[in-house]
Design an enzyme around this catalytic site. Sequence first.
Site, PDB file in Angstrom:
ATOM      1  N   THR A  38       0.815  -1.219   0.000  1.00 48.82           N
ATOM      2  CA  THR A  38       0.000   0.000   0.000  1.00 48.82           C
ATOM      3  C   THR A  38       0.847   1.268   0.000  1.00 48.82           C
ATOM      4  OG1 THR A  38      -1.802  -1.126   1.120  1.00 48.82           O
ATOM      5  CG2 THR A  38      -1.753   1.259   1.325  1.00 48.82           C
TER       6      THR A  38
ATOM      7  N   SER B 177       1.525  -7.631  -0.823  1.00 44.97           N
ATOM      8  CA  SER B 177       2.328  -8.508   0.044  1.00 44.97           C
ATOM      9  C   SER B 177       1.759  -9.911   0.155  1.00 44.97           C
ATOM     10  CB  SER B 177       2.530  -7.886   1.421  1.00 44.97           C
ATOM     11  OG  SER B 177       1.350  -7.892   2.176  1.00 44.97           O
TER      12      SER B 177
ATOM     13  N   THR C 277       1.592  -4.320   4.308  1.00 44.58           N
ATOM     14  CA  THR C 277       1.499  -4.671   5.730  1.00 44.58           C
ATOM     15  C   THR C 277       0.818  -6.020   5.963  1.00 44.58           C
ATOM     16  OG1 THR C 277      -0.604  -3.515   5.947  1.00 44.58           O
ATOM     17  CG2 THR C 277       1.395  -2.252   6.414  1.00 44.58           C
ATOM     18  N   ASP C 278       0.104  -6.525   4.966  1.00 48.42           N
ATOM     19  CA  ASP C 278      -0.675  -7.747   5.186  1.00 48.42           C
ATOM     20  C   ASP C 278       0.175  -8.931   5.622  1.00 48.42           C
ATOM     21  OD1 ASP C 278      -2.938  -6.382   4.570  1.00 48.42           O
ATOM     22  OD2 ASP C 278      -3.399  -7.440   2.710  1.00 48.42           O
TER      23      ASP C 278
HETATM   24  N1  GLU Z   1      -3.129  -3.399   3.729  1.00 49.14           N
HETATM   25  C1  GLU Z   1      -2.090  -3.871   2.877  1.00 49.14           C
HETATM   26  C2  GLU Z   1      -0.907  -2.911   2.933  1.00 49.14           C
HETATM   27  O1  GLU Z   1      -0.876  -2.193   3.845  1.00 49.14           O
HETATM   28  C3  GLU Z   1      -2.604  -4.240   1.551  1.00 49.14           C
HETATM   29  C4  GLU Z   1      -1.606  -4.503   0.482  1.00 49.14           C
HETATM   30  C5  GLU Z   1      -0.425  -5.358   0.794  1.00 49.14           C
HETATM   31  O2  GLU Z   1      -0.320  -5.935   1.879  1.00 49.14           O
HETATM   32  O3  GLU Z   1       0.446  -5.417  -0.078  1.00 49.14           O
HETATM   33  O4  GLU Z   1      -0.001  -2.805   2.187  1.00 49.14           O
END
Ligand code: GLU
Length: 332
Positions: free
Chosen positions: A14, A58, A90-91
């Site tokens: 993200t 991710s 973050t995932d």
């Molecule tokens: N909520 C995730 C992020 O913060 C979604 C996308 C991912 O993990 O790549 O990045």
Amino acid sequence: MTLPRIAIASLGGTISMTPDAAAGGVVPRLSAEQLAASVPGLSEVANISAESLFQLPSASLSFPNLLAALAWAERQVDAGAAGVVLTQGTDSIEESAFFLDLYWQREAPLIVTGAMRAPQSAGAEGPANLLSAVLAARSKDSRGRGVMVVMNDTIHAARWVRKRHTLTVQAFESPETGPLGVIVEGIAHYFHPAGTRPPALPPVSGDVRVALLETYMGDDGQIAELVRAAGYQGLVIGGFGAGHLSFGFAERMEALCADMPVIIATRTGAGPTTSATYGYIGSEVDLARRGAIMAGWLCPRKARALLWGMLAGGIGRCDIARAWKDWHQNLR
Ligand code: GLU
């Protein structure tokens, strides 16, 4: 004054996403250079080099991707970087940071960060997180602490951190231990001294398939038989409570463990598995007697990363129980 050199690499997520009308939402697109350029004051705290390694959400990052990022990070430190920052989605940070920590042997810190809000949204916190990550990476107090996750000005150990919320900027917690420290007025403050590092795993010599299942009421374990039939080399189960399964699932355990290591973790979200409390069929005592290995403090996905590392490093099926115990005994 000479500024310390900090190497930043972007893996996607993200923090790097911009809107794409055809895709119907944001997708990873910004380069590491663009991310670094978006942070006010970054060049005043460190001499930054930035490189884009991947542009992935991710959920689609793999352990081989992470091993490539690890090798890149080692090269940066060997070439004089005081610390390294990886940006990613973050995932899967709780899993990727733990995985990297299994292999990171340098004294210099390796910091993983990301963002919950995409760059164009109100209150996007990616630049603040990247600045905090660089401040942690340049701090001498961060040395010898291995891989850490910095989000929302809070520093977490890779071994304990978990993503506990889908959307809020305060999505990361270390439920067992609390955070390692915080960033205040540009300085990384640690609440605890550095602990011992996880013992190094053997170098990866090939890919392996390790499945992760979560049990549920009425689960008779048939799906675990399908995992075995599909040729997986290891299985982690998020068990009930302190590491428990149903009668039916327990009765399949000897046959499963004859073919592959089976690790029982807890699906609760915090707390360890037990080893000597319950004695009924499907309890930890019963499952261990049938050949399963209790995960201890590792959550199911970190347990899966460790089992993958052991198997991919060539530790044989019959030696996993011993290796699992040794790994845990060598931690403080
Ligand atoms: N909520 C995730 C992020 O913060 C979604 C996308 C991912 O993990 O790549 O990045």
